[in-house]
Enzyme design. Structure first.
Site, PDB file in Angstrom:
ATOM      1  N   GLU A  20     -58.992 -91.271  69.242  1.00 22.20           N
ATOM      2  CA  GLU A  20     -57.763 -91.841  69.826  1.00 22.20           C
ATOM      3  C   GLU A  20     -56.997 -90.782  70.611  1.00 22.20           C
ATOM      4  O   GLU A  20     -56.433 -91.064  71.670  1.00 22.20           O
ATOM      5  CB  GLU A  20     -56.899 -92.455  68.719  1.00 22.20           C
ATOM      6  CG  GLU A  20     -57.561 -93.704  68.140  1.00 22.20           C
ATOM      7  CD  GLU A  20     -56.813 -94.301  66.970  1.00 22.20           C
ATOM      8  OE1 GLU A  20     -56.552 -93.545  66.000  1.00 22.20           O
ATOM      9  OE2 GLU A  20     -56.487 -95.489  67.004  1.00 22.20           O
ATOM     10  N   GLU A  63     -62.514 -95.759  61.340  1.00 23.18           N
ATOM     11  CA  GLU A  63     -61.519 -96.128  60.310  1.00 23.18           C
ATOM     12  C   GLU A  63     -62.039 -97.185  59.345  1.00 23.18           C
ATOM     13  O   GLU A  63     -61.727 -97.173  58.148  1.00 23.18           O
ATOM     14  CB  GLU A  63     -60.233 -96.638  60.967  1.00 23.18           C
ATOM     15  CG  GLU A  63     -59.406 -95.591  61.678  1.00 23.18           C
ATOM     16  CD  GLU A  63     -59.850 -95.328  63.112  1.00 23.18           C
ATOM     17  OE1 GLU A  63     -60.934 -95.813  63.530  1.00 23.18           O
ATOM     18  OE2 GLU A  63     -59.113 -94.625  63.820  1.00 23.18           O
ATOM     19  N   ALA A 116     -57.584 -88.337  61.461  1.00 17.69           N
ATOM     20  CA  ALA A 116     -56.367 -87.991  60.722  1.00 17.69           C
ATOM     21  C   ALA A 116     -56.795 -87.464  59.353  1.00 17.69           C
ATOM     22  O   ALA A 116     -57.911 -87.724  58.901  1.00 17.69           O
ATOM     23  CB  ALA A 116     -55.486 -89.224  60.566  1.00 17.69           C
TER      24      ALA A 116
HETATM   25  N1  COA Z   1     -59.579 -85.896  56.573  1.00 17.33           N
HETATM   26  C1  COA Z   1     -59.495 -84.980  55.608  1.00 17.33           C
HETATM   27  N2  COA Z   1     -60.488 -84.093  55.355  1.00 17.33           N
HETATM   28  C2  COA Z   1     -61.579 -84.159  56.127  1.00 17.33           C
HETATM   29  C3  COA Z   1     -61.730 -85.111  57.140  1.00 17.33           C
HETATM   30  C4  COA Z   1     -60.652 -86.006  57.357  1.00 17.33           C
HETATM   31  N3  COA Z   1     -60.682 -86.931  58.342  1.00 17.33           N
HETATM   32  N4  COA Z   1     -62.945 -84.935  57.725  1.00 17.33           N
HETATM   33  C5  COA Z   1     -63.513 -83.902  57.094  1.00 17.33           C
HETATM   34  N5  COA Z   1     -62.713 -83.425  56.123  1.00 17.33           N
HETATM   35  C6  COA Z   1     -62.947 -82.316  55.219  1.00 17.33           C
HETATM   36  C7  COA Z   1     -63.912 -82.673  54.111  1.00 17.33           C
HETATM   37  O1  COA Z   1     -63.247 -83.352  53.062  1.00 17.33           O
HETATM   38  C8  COA Z   1     -64.400 -81.306  53.699  1.00 17.33           C
HETATM   39  O2  COA Z   1     -63.425 -80.686  52.915  1.00 17.33           O
HETATM   40  P1  COA Z   1     -63.845 -79.830  51.601  1.00 17.33           P
HETATM   41  O3  COA Z   1     -64.729 -78.738  52.132  1.00 17.33           O
HETATM   42  O4  COA Z   1     -62.538 -79.336  51.048  1.00 17.33           O
HETATM   43  O5  COA Z   1     -64.575 -80.775  50.705  1.00 17.33           O
HETATM   44  C9  COA Z   1     -64.451 -80.543  55.035  1.00 17.33           C
HETATM   45  O6  COA Z   1     -63.574 -81.255  55.919  1.00 17.33           O
HETATM   46  C10 COA Z   1     -65.826 -80.514  55.651  1.00 17.33           C
HETATM   47  O7  COA Z   1     -66.293 -81.852  55.739  1.00 17.33           O
HETATM   48  P2  COA Z   1     -67.755 -82.312  55.227  1.00 17.33           P
HETATM   49  O8  COA Z   1     -67.706 -83.794  54.999  1.00 17.33           O
HETATM   50  O9  COA Z   1     -68.172 -81.462  54.080  1.00 17.33           O
HETATM   51  O10 COA Z   1     -68.643 -81.946  56.515  1.00 17.33           O
HETATM   52  P3  COA Z   1     -69.951 -82.684  57.041  1.00 17.33           P
HETATM   53  O11 COA Z   1     -70.417 -81.873  58.205  1.00 17.33           O
HETATM   54  O12 COA Z   1     -70.892 -82.949  55.932  1.00 17.33           O
HETATM   55  O13 COA Z   1     -69.451 -84.128  57.548  1.00 17.33           O
HETATM   56  C11 COA Z   1     -68.028 -85.613  58.837  1.00 17.33           C
HETATM   57  C12 COA Z   1     -68.591 -84.192  58.649  1.00 17.33           C
HETATM   58  C13 COA Z   1     -67.006 -85.506  59.963  1.00 17.33           C
HETATM   59  C14 COA Z   1     -69.169 -86.559  59.232  1.00 17.33           C
HETATM   60  C15 COA Z   1     -67.368 -86.099  57.540  1.00 17.33           C
HETATM   61  O14 COA Z   1     -66.476 -85.085  57.067  1.00 17.33           O
HETATM   62  C16 COA Z   1     -66.555 -87.352  57.731  1.00 17.33           C
HETATM   63  O15 COA Z   1     -67.120 -88.440  57.747  1.00 17.33           O
HETATM   64  N6  COA Z   1     -65.219 -87.226  57.864  1.00 17.33           N
HETATM   65  C17 COA Z   1     -64.336 -88.342  58.057  1.00 17.33           C
HETATM   66  C18 COA Z   1     -64.377 -88.797  59.509  1.00 17.33           C
HETATM   67  C19 COA Z   1     -63.574 -90.047  59.702  1.00 17.33           C
HETATM   68  O16 COA Z   1     -64.024 -91.118  59.419  1.00 17.33           O
HETATM   69  N7  COA Z   1     -62.369 -89.885  60.258  1.00 17.33           N
HETATM   70  C20 COA Z   1     -61.497 -90.970  60.575  1.00 17.33           C
HETATM   71  C21 COA Z   1     -60.758 -91.414  59.375  1.00 17.33           C
HETATM   72  S1  COA Z   1     -59.458 -92.552  59.712  1.00 17.33           S
END
Ligand code: COA
Length: 259
Positions: free
Chosen positions: A113, A133, A66
């Site tokens: 999910e 999460e 999300a």
């Molecule tokens: N919600 C909002 N924005 C998200 C996101 C999320 N769940 N996942 C990634 N993004 C955004 C990042 O903030 C970033 O935005 P920006 O370029 O404006 O800063 C963009 O997507 C790219 O993500 P980035 O983290 O730079 O890429 P990465 O390849 O280094 O890492 C992940 C990828 C998926 C490992 C990392 O983004 C992450 O851990 N995301 C959250 C995943 C998560 O835990 N989701 C469940 C949450 S309840």
């Protein structure tokens, strides 16, 4: 049809729905979830659509969860009202049309999910999955506490949810979280092979079979077996049963009427 956040494309009998926010790794905003619910309902109501494939835009991500940015400032009452309106995961659960998650990369939190609410999960060998999460101080709210243990068992569900660790596609297949892993370049072809094969069957028989298997997640065994018998009896009175049996005996292809 294009709705900024969700792209809907018909490929023969298959509806391909693509979550389209690649610059945010297809993190699902509320707007995107609403758009996906609408696209799913449209596809499910169309008798020409015999399977649905869900995927993420770009080469990196299925759905990175999300949209975390939308969590800041949201209150418990806000969240409760959202649940009262019905969730994306409920909408996927209620589909009569079989849904395949084509997991093309990151699949975290609400993304996992979403994939778990689908009927079949096919992953790229580049996919990474996690129920993550806990890493941001919350818990799963889109069904993982119930669907994950049903797929992988209690202990593994606990481990994934409480550690928030990410696993690769091979590990996800080993624990039963995804049904197949294929080389990235062949992912789409394999997902459509499966969708097209399902689409070639009697849509009525497919729906009855799906309903019976879905019931196994919510009914005690004796009731589930009885439900299966009811659906089998229903299938016995279908035109497609007569056609399928006749086609077998006459050594020819069946022509389904879906009734
Ligand atoms: N919600 C909002 N924005 C998200 C996101 C999320 N769940 N996942 C990634 N993004 C955004 C990042 O903030 C970033 O935005 P920006 O370029 O404006 O800063 C963009 O997507 C790219 O993500 P980035 O983290 O730079 O890429 P990465 O390849 O280094 O890492 C992940 C990828 C998926 C490992 C990392 O983004 C992450 O851990 N995301 C959250 C995943 C998560 O835990 N989701 C469940 C949450 S309840």
């Amino acid at each position: 049809m294009t709705d900024e956040t969700v792209l809907a494309e018909r490929r023969g009998p298959v509806s391909l729905l693509t979550l389209n926010r690649p610059e945010k790794l297809n993190a699902m905003s509320l707007e995107m979830k609403e758009a996906l619910i609408r696209a799913l309902r449209t596809a499910d109501a169309d008798p020409a659509v015999r399977a649905i494939v869900l995927t993420g835009a770009g080469d990196k991500s299925f759905v990175a969860g999300a949209d975390i940015a939308e969590f800041s400032g949201r209150t418990g009452i806000d969240q409760w009202r959202m649940y009262e309106r019905g969730t994306l995961y409920d909408a996927v659960e209620r589909l009569e049309t079989p849904a395949i998650a084509m997991i093309n990369g990151y699949c975290f939190g609400g993304g996992l999910e979403l994939a778990m609410a689908c009927d079949i999960r096919i992953a790229s060998d580049r996919a990474t999955l996690g129920q993550t999460e806990i890493n941001i101080g919350i818990v799963p709210g889109g069904g993982a506490s119930q669907r994950l243990p049903r797929l992988v068992g209690l202990g593994t569900a606990m481990k994934l949810t409480l550690t928030g660790e990410r696993i690769d596609a091979a590990e996800a297949q080993r624990i039963g979280l995804v049904d197949e892993v294929v080389p990235h370049a062949r992912l789409e072809r394999r997902a459509f092979d499966i969708a097209d094969r399902i689409a070639s069957k009697s849509a009525l028989a497919v729906r009855l079979a799906k309903a019976a298997i879905r019931a196994s997640a919510r009914l005690p065994l004796d009731q589930g077996l009885r439900y299966e018998q009811s659906l089998f009896a229903l299938a016995m009175s279908s035109e497609d049963k007569e056609e399928g049996v006749a086609a077998f005996l006459e050594k020819r292809e069946a022509k389904w009427k879906d009734r």
